[in-house]
Design a protein around this motif. Structure first.
Motif, mmCIF file in Angstrom:
data_model
loop_
_atom_site.group_PDB
_atom_site.id
_atom_site.type_symbol
_atom_site.label_atom_id
_atom_site.label_comp_id
_atom_site.label_asym_id
_atom_site.label_seq_id
_atom_site.Cartn_x
_atom_site.Cartn_y
_atom_site.Cartn_z
ATOM 1 N N TYR A 33 -12.210 5.904 -9.159
ATOM 2 C CA TYR A 33 -10.456 5.843 -8.634
ATOM 3 C C TYR A 33 -9.992 4.157 -8.715
ATOM 4 C CZ TYR A 33 -12.543 10.562 -7.583
ATOM 5 O OH TYR A 33 -13.224 11.805 -7.809
ATOM 6 N N ASN A 34 -9.244 4.111 -9.327
ATOM 7 C CA ASN A 34 -8.718 2.956 -9.980
ATOM 8 C C ASN A 34 -7.169 3.083 -9.286
ATOM 9 O OD1 ASN A 34 -11.236 1.793 -11.068
ATOM 10 N ND2 ASN A 34 -10.228 2.088 -12.585
ATOM 11 N N VAL A 35 -6.694 2.525 -8.829
ATOM 12 C CA VAL A 35 -5.626 2.243 -7.443
ATOM 13 C C VAL A 35 -4.530 0.742 -7.766
ATOM 14 C CG1 VAL A 35 -4.150 2.516 -5.724
ATOM 15 C CG2 VAL A 35 -6.524 3.962 -5.775
ATOM 16 N N LEU A 36 -3.769 0.331 -8.332
ATOM 17 C CA LEU A 36 -2.828 -0.750 -8.777
ATOM 18 C C LEU A 36 -1.695 -1.030 -8.211
ATOM 19 C CD1 LEU A 36 -3.016 -2.641 -10.460
ATOM 20 C CD2 LEU A 36 -1.507 -1.521 -12.332
ATOM 21 N N ALA B 42 -5.206 -0.324 3.568
ATOM 22 C CA ALA B 42 -5.587 -0.214 4.443
ATOM 23 C C ALA B 42 -5.349 1.734 5.274
ATOM 24 C CB ALA B 42 -5.445 -1.517 5.161
ATOM 25 N N ALA B 43 -4.011 1.306 4.661
ATOM 26 C CA ALA B 43 -3.864 2.529 5.155
ATOM 27 C C ALA B 43 -3.757 3.793 4.616
ATOM 28 C CB ALA B 43 -2.472 3.186 5.177
ATOM 29 N N LEU B 44 -4.409 3.708 3.161
ATOM 30 C CA LEU B 44 -4.904 4.713 2.753
ATOM 31 C C LEU B 44 -6.226 5.220 2.513
ATOM 32 C CD1 LEU B 44 -4.752 6.436 -0.371
ATOM 33 C CD2 LEU B 44 -4.400 4.299 -2.166
ATOM 34 N N VAL B 45 -6.766 4.053 2.252
ATOM 35 C CA VAL B 45 -8.322 3.877 3.332
ATOM 36 C C VAL B 45 -8.432 4.527 4.060
ATOM 37 C CG1 VAL B 45 -10.779 2.684 3.771
ATOM 38 C CG2 VAL B 45 -8.799 2.303 2.183
ATOM 39 N N GLY B 46 -7.919 4.858 5.414
ATOM 40 C CA GLY B 46 -7.886 5.069 6.555
ATOM 41 C C GLY B 46 -7.929 6.970 6.359
ATOM 42 N N ILE B 47 -7.079 7.121 5.718
ATOM 43 C CA ILE B 47 -6.160 8.792 5.491
ATOM 44 C C ILE B 47 -7.240 9.109 4.211
ATOM 45 C CG2 ILE B 47 -4.835 10.177 4.344
ATOM 46 C CD1 ILE B 47 -2.234 8.141 4.914
ATOM 47 N N ALA C 287 -15.399 6.202 -0.493
ATOM 48 C CA ALA C 287 -13.695 5.769 -0.634
ATOM 49 C C ALA C 287 -14.730 4.440 -1.170
ATOM 50 C CB ALA C 287 -12.859 5.383 0.539
ATOM 51 N N ALA C 288 -15.561 3.869 0.027
ATOM 52 C CA ALA C 288 -15.699 2.265 0.026
ATOM 53 C C ALA C 288 -15.820 2.245 -1.484
ATOM 54 C CB ALA C 288 -16.818 1.672 0.710
ATOM 55 N N LYS C 289 -17.314 2.710 -1.893
ATOM 56 C CA LYS C 289 -17.847 2.404 -3.142
ATOM 57 C C LYS C 289 -17.040 2.568 -4.505
ATOM 58 C CE LYS C 289 -22.719 2.332 -1.240
ATOM 59 N NZ LYS C 289 -23.270 3.616 -1.234
ATOM 60 N N GLN C 290 -16.485 4.140 -4.407
ATOM 61 C CA GLN C 290 -15.680 4.477 -5.802
ATOM 62 C C GLN C 290 -14.281 4.334 -6.206
ATOM 63 O OE1 GLN C 290 -16.269 8.981 -5.415
ATOM 64 N NE2 GLN C 290 -19.015 8.893 -5.140
ATOM 65 N N VAL C 291 -13.491 3.824 -4.902
ATOM 66 C CA VAL C 291 -12.092 3.302 -5.201
ATOM 67 C C VAL C 291 -12.028 2.411 -5.192
ATOM 68 C CG1 VAL C 291 -9.557 3.589 -3.669
ATOM 69 C CG2 VAL C 291 -11.407 5.517 -3.610
ATOM 70 N N HIS C 292 -11.400 1.653 -6.245
ATOM 71 C CA HIS C 292 -11.168 -0.198 -6.672
ATOM 72 C C HIS C 292 -9.824 0.125 -6.537
ATOM 73 C CE1 HIS C 292 -15.721 -0.056 -7.685
ATOM 74 N NE2 HIS C 292 -14.918 1.613 -8.384
ATOM 75 N N TYR C 293 -9.688 -0.939 -5.670
ATOM 76 C CA TYR C 293 -8.427 -1.567 -5.271
ATOM 77 C C TYR C 293 -8.056 -2.393 -6.072
ATOM 78 C CZ TYR C 293 -8.409 1.113 -1.344
ATOM 79 O OH TYR C 293 -8.354 3.038 -0.970
ATOM 80 N N LEU C 294 -6.725 -2.672 -7.368
ATOM 81 C CA LEU C 294 -6.122 -4.296 -8.114
ATOM 82 C C LEU C 294 -5.064 -4.659 -7.669
ATOM 83 C CD1 LEU C 294 -7.836 -1.650 -9.924
ATOM 84 C CD2 LEU C 294 -7.852 -3.361 -12.050
ATOM 85 N N GLN C 295 -4.754 -5.442 -7.851
ATOM 86 C CA GLN C 295 -2.855 -6.044 -7.383
ATOM 87 C C GLN C 295 -2.675 -7.254 -8.897
ATOM 88 O OE1 GLN C 295 -3.015 -8.264 -3.831
ATOM 89 N NE2 GLN C 295 -2.055 -6.854 -2.824
ATOM 90 N N ILE C 296 -1.496 -7.085 -8.812
ATOM 91 C CA ILE C 296 -1.359 -7.992 -10.716
ATOM 92 C C ILE C 296 -0.691 -8.774 -9.397
ATOM 93 C CG2 ILE C 296 0.231 -6.187 -11.262
ATOM 94 C CD1 ILE C 296 -0.642 -7.715 -13.535
#
Length: 341
Positions: A112-115, A244-249, A296-305
């Motif tokens: 799961y990628n999150v931008l 950080a909030a999304l990870v917590g949820i 979540a720690a392994k499968q969710v990847h957060y990206l910023q531009i």
């Protein structure tokens, strides 16, 4: 004659015995056949239900909300969701986009990628001119109404990013707070000190939340993710708080201990969502895909531009203001690598 009678009686008894012995296998065979038919019906019904909810087949040949991106090929078992957090208040019918997250789910690879998309990104609105992303929702809602306005805004963002968006979810302060409270609060790892300079509630003004892990309820989590002026990088700092909030949820919901809370959470989604095109079947299919092996720690990847801050003329606001110009090549590369396969 008596002997003949006894013989006839014996013949009758033998005949009855043979009849009983003949019927018994037929009865067993009938029960077995009925049982097999029932199994076939159950299996067929179960298979049809599974095909209906099966994530791989359910999330295939999906439509994009924007026709301009409908020709972009998406892999089976993948979809894109635009999550919008608006500043819409109670009893309001329109609001500005406070935050935007583009989420790409690959249910086959469990990735799961999150931008995070900066809300001050410069965008061109057809027939209206240039403005910030944050204004698009408000402009369209004022013109088309609350629900259709959000849909129009999602279409514009899909075209702007040149990425197919299959689903959208809009929440606001009250919805986000209700979501956190529905899971009895979260553990949020705050990445830096946060001073609340623009809180929703006056009693929280200038309150400081220190860097580190905190057990927080919905009210305080929402206050934190709304802050931008006191955090490093303003909008980019806010994006880190939202992450950080999304990870917590996610961690709270995916914890097996809290599995019993999921049905109540799902049944009250209308409290959290202002607008969405995702139905209950979509949500059940997603649940089937992630229910047993989500990390979540392994499968969710957060990206910023990162973009360039420039003082530019805004055709909607009719003034010069600071806007973020996103690098087109970098954005195109991120979309191609992380949001279309």
């Amino acid at each position: 004659m008596k002997g003949v009678e006894n013989l006839n009686e014996e013949d009758e008894a033998l005949k009855l015995k043979r009849q009983r012995n003949y019927r018994q296998p037929r009865h067993r065979h009938g029960c077995l056949l009925s049982f097999i038919i029932i199994l076939i019906l159950l299996f067929t019904g179960g298979w049809l239900i599974w095909q209906h909810y099966n994530p791989t087949s359910h999330f295939s040949n999906l439509k994009s909300v924007s026709q301009s991106t409908s020709s972009i090929k998406q892999s089976s078992g993948t979809f894109n969701v635009l999550v919008i957090g608006s500043d819409e208040r109670k009893n309001q019918t329109d609001g500005h986009t406070d935050s935007m997250l583009l989420v790409h789910a690959n249910l086959k690879k469990h990735k799961y990628n999150v931008l995070s998309i900066p809300r001050d990104s410069r965008i061109y609105m057809s027939g209206l001119g240039y403005t910030k992303l944050t204004s698009v929702q408000s402009v369209y809602q004022a013109k088309y109404g609350a629900k259709k306005g959000v849909f129009k805004a999602v279409q514009a963002i899909s075209s702007y990013l040149n990425v197919p968006i299959n689903y959208y979810l809009e929440t606001n302060y009250w919805g986000f707070r209700s979501m956190v409270d529905a899971v009895d609060g979260i553990t949020m790892n705050v990445p830096f000190n946060v001073t609340l300079t623009h809180p929703w509630y006056t009693e929280d003004y200038n309150k400081v939340i220190t860097k580190g892990k905190h057990q927080l309820g919905g009210k305080m989590v929402t206050e934190i993710v709304h802050e931008r002026d006191s955090v490093p990088g303003t909008d980019f700092g806010r994006q880190r708080l939202q992450e950080a909030a999304l990870v917590g949820i996610i961690n709270k919901i995916s914890d097996p201990v809290n599995a019993f809370k999921i049905p109540a959470l799902a049944s009250s989604m209308s409290k959290f969502l202002v607008a969405t095109n995702m139905n209950q079947t979509d949500m059940i299919s997603i649940g089937l895909a992630v229910k047993s092996n989500f990390d979540a720690a392994k499968q969710v990847h957060y990206l910023q531009i990162q973009g360039e801050n420039e003082d530019l003329y805004d055709d909607i606001l009719e003034n010069y203001n600071e806007e973020i110009v996103l690098p087109k090549k970098q954005l195109k590369k991120i979309i191609a690598q992380d949001f279309t396969n």
